[in-house]
Write an enzyme that holds these catalytic residues in place. Structure first.
Site, PDB file in Angstrom:
ATOM      1  N   HIS A 233      72.688  32.109  69.419  1.00  0.00           N
ATOM      2  CA  HIS A 233      74.114  31.802  69.297  1.00  0.00           C
ATOM      3  C   HIS A 233      74.865  32.936  68.599  1.00  0.00           C
ATOM      4  O   HIS A 233      75.881  33.432  69.100  1.00  0.00           O
ATOM      5  CB  HIS A 233      74.291  30.499  68.515  1.00  0.00           C
ATOM      6  N   GLU A 234      74.351  33.354  67.451  1.00  0.00           N
ATOM      7  CA  GLU A 234      75.026  34.416  66.696  1.00  0.00           C
ATOM      8  C   GLU A 234      74.906  35.762  67.400  1.00  0.00           C
ATOM      9  O   GLU A 234      75.808  36.600  67.309  1.00  0.00           O
ATOM     10  CB  GLU A 234      74.442  34.499  65.277  1.00  0.00           C
TER      11      GLU A 234
ATOM     12  N   HIS B 264      77.840  36.139  69.735  1.00  0.00           N
ATOM     13  CA  HIS B 264      79.034  36.615  69.031  1.00  0.00           C
ATOM     14  C   HIS B 264      78.913  38.117  68.716  1.00  0.00           C
ATOM     15  O   HIS B 264      79.852  38.891  68.932  1.00  0.00           O
ATOM     16  CB  HIS B 264      79.218  35.862  67.706  1.00  0.00           C
TER      17      HIS B 264
END
Length: 455
Positions: A18-19, A22
């Site tokens: 997820h990170e 980003h």
């Protein structure tokens, strides 16, 4: 120990992906990333790659993560680096950076499900247990032992039914969409397949739970009504039943499969007492009539009186390896991710309007329990579990709550439509409301975990 390891690995992988979404899009958009952290609290490990401005950190508490970018709203930014700050980027770039995290989880789910499809999984074939009287399948003419060969939603093209799980999933989708399903059913090897139509509109009352499948008549795979281990001193042992006995009839009721036999025995004690009934069993090629008096007790949840004979019932269901090729497996992963994402959103919507129970919300304790169970079952099951959680994480983060990625995207949508950003006053109010909603969801999830695991 396995549960803890499987849970930590699952969280670590899903949060890191997820990170990473980003992070990668931020770097691609020319934003300076100060820190990439998986976990919170005291750093367990930290490092910098040569030539990189980003500090990579693994925190002691693996319940989240973050990507800290250069931003004028969080501190002073040198004039010569202002073009590297997140808040100075065009609207499209900011939206892409925020959306990249949840989308990375959905892409991970596609890849995990593709790997599962390529590796293959042993699943029960779509040979059905006898549906209860009055159920949709029984009314349509399905009998115990019938094999579903093909299925189609509405007037769509036929597709082969690879397993009972395929059939269960299609029927669930059809019921949620109020669709009609066509089934091609083979009653026995000597007959021709029969086409059946099931109108599933209005069958889901809240969520597709066990009661839904009972109304539908889909109780599980067909198993022979044979006795396995007979427990010493139990009703079956006292009556003279033996391991390997094939049950043909209980009283005046013909027995078609193991599931039907188990349900039939349970119902013999609903009045609080049971009576002796003649059982017809086949043993060593001979038919015997044996009177059996079941024991009566309470169900596991204590809600009703049931009968037991203290014997394991039913043969192992027929299994098949469900495996797909490279392109087919990847496309099936895309389709299943889309379908599960849509189902997740739909169930959330039903919970909001009160049509589905809040008991469907699960927290970290339940996730940890399932992580351990799936890991103990093998790599394929664990990868399937990771894919499901990754989809849930991706969809949850796209919800329009200000504390989530979806909330920031909501702000950017407002900015794109009106040409101005959300005021600090309203941003603060929405932030507090979002935190309150999130805390409420976490409380419900934790309460459900306690009830589910220790209730």
């Amino acid at each position: 120990m396995l549960t803890v390891v499987a849970f930590v690995v699952a969280l670590g992988v899903l949060i890191a992906v997820h990170e990473w979404g980003h992070y990668r899009v931020a770097v691609a958009c020319g934003v300076k990333v100060l820190r990439f952290s998986v976990g919170f609290g005291r750093p367990v490990a930290r490092w910098r790659r040569k030539g990189s401005d980003t500090e990579f950190v693994i925190g002691a508490l693996p319940l989240g993560g973050y990507v800290r970018m250069l931003d004028e709203r969080e501190g002073e930014v040198p004039a010569d680096q202002r073009h590297l700050a997140f808040n100075t980027q065009p609207l499209g770039a900011r939206a892409a950076i925020v959306a990249a995290g949840p989308l990375a989880n959905l892409v991970l789910a596609v890849l995990l499900l593709a790997v599962v499809n390529w590796m293959g999984m042993q699943e029960p074939v779509a040979r059905l247990a006898a549906p209860p009287s009055g159920s949709l399948l029984q009314t349509a003419g399905v009998q115990g032992g019938d094999r579903v060969l093909r299925m189609a939603l509405g007037d769509e093209e036929w597709e082969a039914v690879r397993s009972l799980n395929d059939l269960r999933w299609t029927l669930t989708r059809a019921a949620l969409d109020d669709e009609t399903v066509r089934l091609e059913v083979l009653h026995d090897q000597r007959s021709s397949p029969t086409e059946l139509r099931l109108a599933l509109g209005g069958q889901v009352r809240g969520e597709p739970d066990a009661a839904f499948f009972e109304r539908l008549g889909l109780l599980g795979p067909w198993t022979a009504p044979v006795l396995d281990k007979v427990i010493a001193g139990g009703a079956a042992d006292r009556a003279g039943l033996r391991q390997g006995d094939l049950v043909l009839r209980v009283g005046s009721t013909a027995v078609e499969d193991g599931t039907q036999l188990r349900n039939l025995i349970r119902k013999l004690g609903t009045s609080g007492k049971a009576e002796s009934l003649p059982w017809v069993v086949e043993r060593d090629g001979r038919q015997l009539q044996i009177p059996v008096l079941p024991d009566v007790g309470r169900s596991e949840d204590g809600s009703q009186s049931i009968a037991r004979i203290s014997a394991y019932i039913g043969s192992a269901p027929e299994m098949a390896l469900v495996q797909r090729g490279p392109i087919e497996g990847l496309w099936a992963g895309v389709q299943r991710t889309w379908e599960l994402s849509s189902l997740t959103l739909r169930m959330m919507g039903r919970m909001v309007i009160g049509e589905a129970s809040l008991k469907n919300i699960s927290g970290p304790l339940t996730i940890a329990d399932y992580a351990g169970r799936s890991a103990s079952m093998g790599l394929v099951q664990y990868l399937s579990f990771l894919a499901l959680i990754s989809i849930s994480l991706g969809v949850l983060n796209l919800l329009p709550l200000p504390v989530l990625d979806g909330g920031h995207l909501m702000y950017y949508l407002w900015e794109g439509v009106t040409g101005r950003s959300v005021s600090e006053v309203w941003a603060g109010r929405l932030q507090r409301a979002g935190v309150a909603v999130l805390l409420m969801m976490m409380s419900v999830a934790f309460f459900n975990d306690i009830n589910r695991l220790w209730g």
